[in-house]
Design an enzyme around this catalytic site. Structure first.
Site, PDB file in Angstrom:
ATOM      1  N   GLN A 223     -53.309 -59.292   9.119  1.00 26.29           N
ATOM      2  CA  GLN A 223     -52.508 -59.200  10.343  1.00 26.29           C
ATOM      3  C   GLN A 223     -53.382 -59.373  11.587  1.00 26.29           C
ATOM      4  O   GLN A 223     -52.875 -59.436  12.689  1.00 26.29           O
ATOM      5  CB  GLN A 223     -51.801 -57.832  10.407  1.00 26.29           C
ATOM      6  CG  GLN A 223     -50.831 -57.586   9.268  1.00 26.29           C
ATOM      7  CD  GLN A 223     -50.225 -56.194   9.278  1.00 26.29           C
ATOM      8  OE1 GLN A 223     -50.233 -55.520   8.272  1.00 26.29           O
ATOM      9  NE2 GLN A 223     -49.678 -55.744  10.399  1.00 26.29           N
ATOM     10  N   ARG A 373     -45.414 -49.563   9.665  1.00 24.67           N
ATOM     11  CA  ARG A 373     -44.337 -49.934  10.589  1.00 24.67           C
ATOM     12  C   ARG A 373     -44.147 -48.842  11.644  1.00 24.67           C
ATOM     13  O   ARG A 373     -43.047 -48.298  11.820  1.00 24.67           O
ATOM     14  CB  ARG A 373     -43.043 -50.190   9.811  1.00 24.67           C
ATOM     15  CG  ARG A 373     -42.113 -51.102  10.603  1.00 24.67           C
ATOM     16  CD  ARG A 373     -41.052 -51.743   9.776  1.00 24.67           C
ATOM     17  NE  ARG A 373     -40.269 -52.620  10.636  1.00 24.67           N
ATOM     18  CZ  ARG A 373     -39.281 -53.378  10.235  1.00 24.67           C
ATOM     19  NH1 ARG A 373     -38.929 -53.389   8.976  1.00 24.67           N
ATOM     20  NH2 ARG A 373     -38.616 -54.138  11.077  1.00 24.67           N
ATOM     21  N   CYS A 374     -45.218 -48.531  12.312  1.00 20.02           N
ATOM     22  CA  CYS A 374     -45.222 -47.384  13.200  1.00 20.02           C
ATOM     23  C   CYS A 374     -46.458 -47.484  14.068  1.00 20.02           C
ATOM     24  O   CYS A 374     -47.513 -47.869  13.606  1.00 20.02           O
ATOM     25  CB  CYS A 374     -45.269 -46.128  12.333  1.00 20.02           C
ATOM     26  SG  CYS A 374     -45.958 -44.688  13.086  1.00 20.02           S
ATOM     27  N   GLU A 743     -40.691 -51.477  15.236  1.00 18.18           N
ATOM     28  CA  GLU A 743     -40.852 -50.273  14.433  1.00 18.18           C
ATOM     29  C   GLU A 743     -39.867 -49.171  14.759  1.00 18.18           C
ATOM     30  O   GLU A 743     -39.783 -48.186  14.028  1.00 18.18           O
ATOM     31  CB  GLU A 743     -42.263 -49.734  14.661  1.00 18.18           C
ATOM     32  CG  GLU A 743     -43.291 -50.704  14.193  1.00 18.18           C
ATOM     33  CD  GLU A 743     -44.620 -50.490  14.840  1.00 18.18           C
ATOM     34  OE1 GLU A 743     -44.656 -49.840  15.897  1.00 18.18           O
ATOM     35  OE2 GLU A 743     -45.601 -50.963  14.302  1.00 18.18           O
TER      36      GLU A 743
END
Ligand code: CDP
Length: 787
Positions: A223, A373-374, A743
C-alpha cells in the site's frame, strides 16, 4: 455540497461517474502480482514454526536440496552472512527475517525453499528438517508483564521485561479530580479481540535482480511503494541495493485494509534470494499463511471509566489500555503515536477533561497492531466511548439518544479543541443523529421494544455516534520512520488536452482512477474520460506515503487540486496571450477562460494546452504541467450516526440484525456512488468483528482458528441490508472541502451492533458483552442462571 458545478460529461465533484477501473476488473483483466510472469522465474515457499516459542537446535537442508527442481534453501544463517537476518519494523522495533537462535510465534518463517515450480518448492518445505527445543510460552499480555514471565525479546539489549512502551495523553490530575467530584461514575473492562483483514488477495512479491546493472525490480502487494523502497534501501544498502536502482511496483491490489503496509519477512527473503541466485523469484502466500502469520489488528484490553453529573452532563473520561503487540511492535503507526490516534476517544462529546494511557506488551503471537480499515486505533477508541455512553445512559435510566444529544459538541463550537489536544475541523453531530433517528423511526421502535419485552421477546436498539480522525497528516506531527506524511500529485496536460496524472498513493480497490480524475475534471474542466491516473510505480509516480488510514482524499486528493491550481495559473497567462487581453480581464469557469463581459471571446483549456506547446508567450517555458507535495494543515474529522435494531432468539442466542441505518458525513463528496460503496463495504467489515471474527490462541500459543473454517468472514448470506444516508459538513481547510470516508463505517458499526445486543438483554441484567457476539456468548448471557 450544493449541486455539481460541472456537467455529467465533464464529471467533476458530486457525479456518480462509473468506475474507470471496472471494465478491466469485471473482464478478468486485472493485473495482480500473481498474474505477472518473468522469464526464468522461480518460486519460493516458506518453512514455518509449529511452536510459539522454541530454540532452534539445527536445520538440516540436505534432503530438500536433493529434491529435483529445488535451487536453494535459505536459512537465518544464510542471511546472517549478509546481516539481513533482522529488519526494522515501521515502528522502529526490530523483527527477524529468518531466525538464527529461536522462534517466537507459531507460523513464524524458519527457512525458505526456492524451486523451479511452486509444487517443488512446497515439497522442498516438507523435507527441511528443523530440530526445536520448546521454551515457555506467554500468550496472556497481563501474565507477560509479571516478574517471572519469560523474556521474549532477549535479543534486544537492555530488554529485561516484555514491556514495549508507555504512552499517555490528556490531563491525569485534572481527570482524577473530576472523577472525585462527579455524581456518577461508570467503569468497565472492554476487550477488542485480535482480528485479521483477510483481503481477497494474499501478500506476495516478484523480486528480480540484474547483477550487471544492479537494478532491483519488485512487483509487490504494498500500500506504500515509495516508503517500502526507502526501507529496502536502508536495510540492504550495505549489500549494494541503492535507492535509485530499486523500483517498487504495486500493480492491482485485491484489498489492503492496512494489512499490506507492513514489511513481511517473505518480501525480504525473496529479495535476498533473488540477489543471491540472480533469478527472478515469486513468492505468494497461501490463505492459511496470510491468516496465521501476517499482521493482525486490535487486541486491546481497555479499562474505561466515565464521570458525569446526575443530569447526564458528561464530565471526564479515563481509559487505561494494555496493547498486545505479539512478538514485535510492527503496528505501522506514525512514529510519535505508538498507540495510534487512540486519543480521539472523547469522540463526539464535549468532555472538559480526559486522560488515557496505553502500555504495549510483547507476547508469543505474530507481530503487528495494524490499522485494519481504521486510522490507527480509532476503532478501538470509538468502541470504548460508544459502549461507555450506553452504560452511563443505563445507569442514569436515560435514553441513549437523549444522552448523546445532550453531550454532543455543538455545531457552533467548531473548530473545537478536544481535551486530548485535537482540533476538530467541523461537525454537526446532532444533525446526523436526528436524521438517523427519523429514518429508522426511533420513537416507534422504543414503543415496539416495550411491548415485546412485556411478551418476553428480545429486541434491542443500538446507537453509535462516532467521530473519525483521518488524513495523516500534518508533517509537524506525523511521520513514518522519519518520512513526513505529505502526499503528492504530478499532472501533465498533453498538447491535445488529454491528461496523465500520477499520485503518491495506491488504490487497493477504492476507485482512485476515477475519483482523482474527477478532482482534475472539477478543477480544470477536462472530461474524466480524457484523464488517465497512474499510481504505484516508484519510477514514475512522485514520492508519497501511500494509501491507508483514509488519507488518500484528504492528502493526495488535496495535492491533486493544488497541482491543478498551479496549472490554471499558467493557463491563465497563456489564455491572456491567446485572447490578447490582460489576465485581469479574464474569468474562469470549469473548462474555459472568457473575457469579462464578452463570454463569446473565450479559450478552452484544450486551446490553452495546445498553445502551451505551439504558441506560448515569448519568455515563458513551454508545457503545461505541475507537481504538488501537499502537507495538510490539519486532519479531517468525518463523523456519523448509526442505529441498529436486533432481534434475538432466546432459545439459540442467534442475533438477527433487522435494520441498520447509517448516516455519514465526509464533507464534500467526490463520487457519491463510490462513497456509498465504501460505506457498504465498511459496514460489512464492522459487522464481521462484531458478530463473527476473532483470532485466539491456546496456552501453548497454538492458533485456535487458523483457517476460514473457524475464522468466519461474512458472506452475502449473513450480511444485513444496509440503509444509508448523509449530511454534508465540508472541511474548512481541505481545498475541496472533502474529508476521508473509507474507514468510517468499519469504525462506527461494531459499537452500534454491540449496543443493540446489550440493549436487548439489559433488562435481564446484562451490562456488557465483548465482541464477537456469537450465539453461544449471547445464549450464555441470557441463560446465566442455567434457566
Ligand atoms: O485512502 P483511501 O482511498 O482508502 O480512503 P478515502 O480517501 O476515504 O477514499 C475512499 C474512496 O472514496 C476514494 O475513491 C475517494 O476518492 C472517495 N471519496 C469521495 O468520493 N469523496 C469523499 N469526500 C471522500 C472519499
Amino acid at each position: 455540497m450544493a449541486e455539481p458545478r460541472t456537467s455529467f460529461e465533464i464529471g467533476g465533484m458530486g457525479h456518480s461517474v462509473k468506475r474507470k477501473e471496472d471494465p478491466r476488473f469485471i473482464r478478468g483483466q486485472g493485473n495482480y502480482v500473481d498474474d505477472i510472469v518473468r522469464p526464468g522465474m522461480v518460486f519460493m515457499d516458506i518453512v514455518r514454526s509449529p511452536y510459539a516459542h522454541a530454540k532452534i537446535k539445527s536445520i538440516n537442508t540436505e534432503k530438500a536440496l536433493a529434491l529435483p527442481g529445488v535451487a536453494a534453501v535459505i536459512t537465518g544463517e544464510t542471511l546472517k552472512e549478509y546481516n539481513l537476518h533482522m529488519m526494522p519494523t515501521l515502528m522502529s522495533d526490530t523483527q527477524m527475517v529468518l531466525p538464527v537462535e529461536k522462534v517466537c510465534y507459531q507460523s513464524q518463517e524458519v527457512a525458505a525453499v526456492v524451486a523451479t515450480d511452486r509444487y517443488s518448492a512446497a515439497d522442498g518445505v516438507e523435507l527441511v528438517e528443523v530440530e526445536y527445543e520448546p521454551l515457555p510460552v506467554v500468550i496472556d499480555p497481563f501474565k507477560a508483564l509479571e516478574k517471572d514471565a519469560p523474556i521474549i525479546r532477549d535479543d534486544k539489549e537492555g530488554q529485561d521485561s516484555n514491556h514495549i512502551f508507555h504512552w499517555e495523553s490528556g490531563d491525569k490530575e485534572g481527570t482524577a479530580q473530576a472523577f472525585k467530584d462527579a455524581d456518577v461514575t461508570v467503569k468497565q473492562d472492554i476487550y477488542l479481540p485480535r482480528i485479521h483483514v483477510a483481503s481477497i488477495e494474499t501478500c506476495g512479491i516478484i523480486s528480480e535482480f540484474n547483477s550487471v546493472t544492479g537494478q532491483l525490480t519488485c512487483w509487490m502487494t504494498t500500500q506504500a511503494p515509495h516508503a517500502i523502497r526507502t526501507v529496502i534501501a536502508l536495510v540492504a544498502g550495505h549489500v549494494g541495493l541503492q535507492e535509485d536502482k530499486i523500483r517498487v511496483i504495486s500493480p492491482d491490489i485485491g484489498g489492503g485494509f492496512g494489512g499490506k503496509v507492513p514489511i513481511y519477512p517473505g518480501y525480504i527473503i525473496a529479495i535476498a534470494a533473488s540477489v543471491v541466485t540472480g533469478l527472478p523469484i515469486k513468492w505468494i502466500e497461501d490463505r492459511r499463511e496470510n491468516l496465521q502469520a501476517d499482521s493482525f489488528a486490535r487486541d486491546y484490553h481497555m479499562t474505561c471509566e466515565i464521570a458525569a453529573d446526575k443530569d447526564g452532563t458528561m464530565k471526564a473520561l479515563r481509559i487505561k489500555t494494555l496493547a498486545d503487540h505479539g512478538y514485535a511492535d510492527a503496528a505501522c503507526n506514525p512514529s510519535k503515536w505508538p498507540a495510534g490516534l487512540f486519543s480521539i476517544c472523547t469522540g463526539s462529546y464535549d468532555f472538559k477533561t480526559a486522560f488515557t494511557e496505553v502500555d504495549g506488551v510483547y507476547t508469543n503471537k505474530p507481530p503487528g497492531g495494524i490499522a485494519y480499515r481504521c486510522s490507527f486505533r480509532v476503532t478501538e477508541a470509538v468502541h470504548a466511548i460508544e459502549r461507555m455512553v450506553d452504560m452511563l445512559a443505563d445507569d442514569l435510566d436515560m435514553d441513549p439518544a437523549e444522552l448523546r444529544l445532550k453531550n454532543f459538541i455543538p455545531s457552533s463550537a467548531f473548530p473545537y479543541k478536544s481535551p486530548m489536544g485535537w482540533e476538530y475541523d467541523s461537525g454537526n453531530y446532532e444533525g446526523a443523529l436526528k436524521l438517523a433517528m427519523k429514518k429508522i423511526g426511533y420513537d416507534a421502535l422504543l414503543k415496539e421494544q416495550q411491548e415485546k419485552r412485556e411478551r418476553g421477546e428480545l429486541m434491542g436498539i443500538g446507537i453509535s455516534s462516532f467521530t473519525e480522525v483521518v488524513g495523516a497528516g500534518p508533517s509537524k506531527d506525523f511521520d513514518i520512520l522519519g518520512l513526513k506524511m505529505f502526499d503528492s500529485s504530478e499532472i501533465r496536460i498533453h498538447p491535445t488536452g488529454k491528461v496523465t496524472a500520477r499520485f503518491g498513493t495506491k488504490s487497493q480497490g477504492q476507485g482512485h482512477e476515477t475519483t482523482y480524475a474527477q478532482i482534475i475534471a472539477e478543477e480544470l474542466g477536462i472530461p474524466v474520460s480524457d484523464i488517465s491516473i497512474e499510481e504505484g510505480d516508484t519510477d514514475t509516480a512522485p514520492y508519497g506515503l501511500g494509501t491507508y488510514a483514509s488519507r488518500s482524499t484528504p492528502v493526495a486528493g488535496a495535492a491533486g487540486a493544488m497541482a491543478c491550481r498551479k496549472i490554471r495559473d499558467k493557463a491563465k497567462k497563456i489564455a491572456a496571450h491567446l485572447l490578447e487581453v490582460s489576465e485581469d480581464d479574464l474569468e474562469w469557469e470549469p473548462g474555459k477562460f472568457s473575457v469579462k463581459g464578452i463570454p463569446k471571446k473565450a479559450s478552452t483549456i484544450q486551446d490553452v494546452a495546445f498553445a502551451a506547446y505551439t504558441n506560448h508567450p515569448q519568455g515563458m517555458e513551454a508545457g503545461l504541467e505541475a507537481v504538488s507535495y501537499y502537507d495538510p494543515p490539519n486532519m479531517t474529522f468525518p463523523f456519523g450516526s448509526y442505529i441498529c435494531v436486533v432481534d434475538i432468539d432466546s432459545g439459540t442466542g442467534e442475533v438477527k440484525i433487522r435494520r441498520f441505518v447509517a448516516v455519514d458525513d465526509c464533507g464534500n463528496i467526490i463520487n457519491p456512488m463510490i462513497v456509498e460503496g465504501q460505506i457498504h463495504g465498511g459496514l460489512t467489515m464492522g459487522f464481521a468483528p462484531a458478530m463473527l471474527e476473532e483470532i485466539s490462541y491456546d496456552e501453548e500459543g497454538n492458533m485456535t482458528g487458523g483457517s476460514f473454517m473457524d475464522y468466519l468472514v461474512p458472506t452475502a448470506v449473513e450480511t444485513p441490508k444496509w440503509e444509508t444516508d448523509k449530511t454534508c459538513t465540508p472541511s474548512p481547510h481541505h481545498p475541496l472541502g472533502a474529508k476521508g470516508v473509507g474507514e468510517s463505517a468499519t469504525v462506527g458499526a461494531p459499537a452500534a451492533i454491540a449496543n443493540a445486543v446489550v440493549d436487548a438483554l439489559s433488562h435481564l441484567g446484562v451490562r456488557h458483552l465483548d465482541i464477537p457476539l456469537t450465539p453461544e456468548k449471547v445464549w450464555r448471557a441470557i441463560h446465566k442462571n442455567g434457566s
